[in-house]
Scaffold this motif. Sequence first.
Motif, PDB file in Angstrom:
ATOM      1  N   UNK A  36      -6.382  57.309  32.113  1.00  0.00           N
ATOM      2  CA  UNK A  36      -7.263  57.595  32.704  1.00  0.00           C
ATOM      3  C   UNK A  36      -6.903  57.980  34.170  1.00  0.00           C
ATOM      4  N   UNK A  37      -5.592  57.730  34.522  1.00  0.00           N
ATOM      5  CA  UNK A  37      -5.220  57.822  35.716  1.00  0.00           C
ATOM      6  C   UNK A  37      -4.084  58.822  36.055  1.00  0.00           C
ATOM      7  N   UNK A  38      -4.149  59.751  37.105  1.00  0.00           N
ATOM      8  CA  UNK A  38      -3.160  60.495  37.447  1.00  0.00           C
ATOM      9  C   UNK A  38      -1.915  59.706  37.976  1.00  0.00           C
ATOM     10  N   UNK A  39      -1.035  59.916  37.578  1.00  0.00           N
ATOM     11  CA  UNK A  39       0.108  58.924  37.824  1.00  0.00           C
ATOM     12  C   UNK A  39       0.920  59.212  39.390  1.00  0.00           C
ATOM     13  N   UNK A  40       0.704  58.426  40.223  1.00  0.00           N
ATOM     14  CA  UNK A  40       1.569  58.294  41.262  1.00  0.00           C
ATOM     15  C   UNK A  40       2.464  57.174  41.543  1.00  0.00           C
ATOM     16  N   UNK A  41       3.808  57.193  41.496  1.00  0.00           N
ATOM     17  CA  UNK A  41       4.576  55.959  41.639  1.00  0.00           C
ATOM     18  C   UNK A  41       5.010  55.768  42.755  1.00  0.00           C
ATOM     19  N   UNK A  42       4.899  54.317  43.344  1.00  0.00           N
ATOM     20  CA  UNK A  42       5.539  54.040  44.523  1.00  0.00           C
ATOM     21  C   UNK A  42       6.242  52.412  44.167  1.00  0.00           C
ATOM     22  N   UNK A 184      -4.898  51.540  36.781  1.00  0.00           N
ATOM     23  CA  UNK A 184      -3.428  51.020  37.574  1.00  0.00           C
ATOM     24  C   UNK A 184      -2.598  50.184  36.897  1.00  0.00           C
ATOM     25  N   UNK A 185      -1.411  50.354  36.890  1.00  0.00           N
ATOM     26  CA  UNK A 185      -0.355  49.436  36.458  1.00  0.00           C
ATOM     27  C   UNK A 185       0.518  48.806  37.419  1.00  0.00           C
ATOM     28  N   UNK A 186       1.270  47.804  37.217  1.00  0.00           N
ATOM     29  CA  UNK A 186       2.267  47.146  38.139  1.00  0.00           C
ATOM     30  C   UNK A 186       3.384  46.853  37.193  1.00  0.00           C
ATOM     31  N   UNK A 211       7.087  48.369  40.884  1.00  0.00           N
ATOM     32  CA  UNK A 211       6.521  49.739  40.885  1.00  0.00           C
ATOM     33  C   UNK A 211       5.050  49.715  40.590  1.00  0.00           C
ATOM     34  N   UNK A 212       4.136  50.446  41.449  1.00  0.00           N
ATOM     35  CA  UNK A 212       2.782  50.527  40.779  1.00  0.00           C
ATOM     36  C   UNK A 212       2.809  52.049  40.556  1.00  0.00           C
ATOM     37  N   UNK A 213       1.812  52.176  39.543  1.00  0.00           N
ATOM     38  CA  UNK A 213       1.620  53.318  38.816  1.00  0.00           C
ATOM     39  C   UNK A 213       0.136  53.761  39.027  1.00  0.00           C
ATOM     40  N   UNK A 214      -0.216  54.593  39.906  1.00  0.00           N
ATOM     41  CA  UNK A 214      -1.584  54.510  39.932  1.00  0.00           C
ATOM     42  C   UNK A 214      -2.108  56.103  40.517  1.00  0.00           C
ATOM     43  N   UNK A 215      -3.171  56.408  41.144  1.00  0.00           N
ATOM     44  CA  UNK A 215      -3.650  57.432  41.660  1.00  0.00           C
ATOM     45  C   UNK A 215      -3.043  57.843  43.246  1.00  0.00           C
ATOM     46  N   UNK A 216      -3.764  58.849  43.733  1.00  0.00           N
ATOM     47  CA  UNK A 216      -3.217  59.156  45.083  1.00  0.00           C
ATOM     48  C   UNK A 216      -3.526  58.146  46.013  1.00  0.00           C
ATOM     49  N   UNK A 217      -4.592  57.310  45.953  1.00  0.00           N
ATOM     50  CA  UNK A 217      -4.791  56.369  46.912  1.00  0.00           C
ATOM     51  C   UNK A 217      -4.243  55.112  46.446  1.00  0.00           C
ATOM     52  N   UNK A 218      -3.652  54.295  47.469  1.00  0.00           N
ATOM     53  CA  UNK A 218      -3.046  53.182  47.008  1.00  0.00           C
ATOM     54  C   UNK A 218      -3.791  52.341  46.517  1.00  0.00           C
ATOM     55  N   UNK A 219      -3.162  51.672  45.296  1.00  0.00           N
ATOM     56  CA  UNK A 219      -3.784  50.596  44.493  1.00  0.00           C
ATOM     57  C   UNK A 219      -3.944  49.308  45.107  1.00  0.00           C
ATOM     58  N   UNK A 228       1.724  41.880  52.754  1.00  0.00           N
ATOM     59  CA  UNK A 228       2.651  40.784  52.999  1.00  0.00           C
ATOM     60  C   UNK A 228       3.865  41.377  53.908  1.00  0.00           C
ATOM     61  N   UNK A 229       3.775  42.606  54.197  1.00  0.00           N
ATOM     62  CA  UNK A 229       4.846  43.071  54.954  1.00  0.00           C
ATOM     63  C   UNK A 229       5.857  43.697  54.047  1.00  0.00           C
ATOM     64  N   UNK A 230       5.575  44.067  52.932  1.00  0.00           N
ATOM     65  CA  UNK A 230       6.422  44.940  52.306  1.00  0.00           C
ATOM     66  C   UNK A 230       5.926  46.296  52.024  1.00  0.00           C
ATOM     67  N   UNK A 231       6.757  47.373  52.365  1.00  0.00           N
ATOM     68  CA  UNK A 231       6.505  48.688  52.262  1.00  0.00           C
ATOM     69  C   UNK A 231       7.403  49.501  51.237  1.00  0.00           C
ATOM     70  N   UNK A 232       6.787  50.610  50.722  1.00  0.00           N
ATOM     71  CA  UNK A 232       7.401  51.168  49.718  1.00  0.00           C
ATOM     72  C   UNK A 232       8.684  51.753  50.081  1.00  0.00           C
ATOM     73  N   UNK A 233       9.699  52.236  49.029  1.00  0.00           N
ATOM     74  CA  UNK A 233      10.985  52.486  49.535  1.00  0.00           C
ATOM     75  C   UNK A 233      11.375  53.304  48.268  1.00  0.00           C
ATOM     76  N   UNK A 234      12.432  54.398  48.603  1.00  0.00           N
ATOM     77  CA  UNK A 234      12.872  55.230  47.722  1.00  0.00           C
ATOM     78  C   UNK A 234      13.990  54.651  46.997  1.00  0.00           C
ATOM     79  N   UNK A 235      13.778  53.838  46.142  1.00  0.00           N
ATOM     80  CA  UNK A 235      14.812  53.124  45.372  1.00  0.00           C
ATOM     81  C   UNK A 235      14.888  53.722  44.202  1.00  0.00           C
ATOM     82  N   UNK A 236      16.186  54.072  43.641  1.00  0.00           N
ATOM     83  CA  UNK A 236      16.483  54.438  41.994  1.00  0.00           C
ATOM     84  C   UNK A 236      17.351  53.400  41.497  1.00  0.00           C
TER      85      UNK A 236
END
Length: 267
Positions: A36-42, A184-186, A211-219, A228-236
């Motif tokens: 149901x959701x257009x996927x955006x990963x954070x 949305x998924x986590x 990793x959160x997988x959801x829409x354009x808006x934050x889940x 909680x002071x945790x920000x997204x990061x570009x980790x692979x």
Amino acid sequence: MTVLVETAQGDRVLSVLDLWRLRTATLAEVDAAAALQTRVDRKYLVPAEVAQTLVGELAGSHHVLSVKGRVSTSYASTYFDLPGFQSYRAHVQGRRRRWKVRTRLYVEDGLCRLELKTKDNRGQTVKVAHTQPAPAFGTFTQSGRGFLADRLASEALAVPVGELRPGVRIDYARATLCDLDGGTRVTVDGGLVASLRGRVVRISPHHVLVETKGGLRPAPADLLLLRHGVRPTSVSKYGVTLSMLEPGLPASPWRRLARRHFCVDPV
């Protein structure tokens, strides 16, 4: 096939999350909700105690995926590249047109998939998969080679499939949470271990990858992590571990993360 997965470590890390607090959902239910959701990963590197709190905060709205009575699954992935590491280098450089090939084994289920991930001209990720016998993990079957060749050709990617070689192997345990109404998924990955030619890299035992997988808006999970002071990061997982196992490769996107959250086992 040799499976050297250190599943006990990953399972121990995930056990502190108290996943029993969540209602369970089947794979079919999770897949139907995600469609149901257009996927955006954070992606986030999260202290284990914060992840435990997050699970409790999501318990009222999220279910945990349960497969055959398990609420976590052990994954093993082997990544393939050309001799000059063209796939990795394209990943580091953020090229719009790039590809990634891996075999993934769902350990407890004995399910093996050959997966191809590509980026199209619009920067959209496309993932396709081909099922292989479990003993073929880390290699290609004849049908798998044909699958790769056909799919790469269909996307006008000139990759000589016969020159692909197995490289870094990554093992971890994963739990999947899902908001069945919102779609949305986590995912929470614990106990990550990467290996290549006898060298081993591990994530800090006090952190998990979320990793959160959801829409354009934050889940909801994104908003809670921010609180909680945790920000997204570009980790692979692939990028940071291979950069540590092959020191001659460019590693600028992940150098700080590698120093803070990962370590190489002494030889």
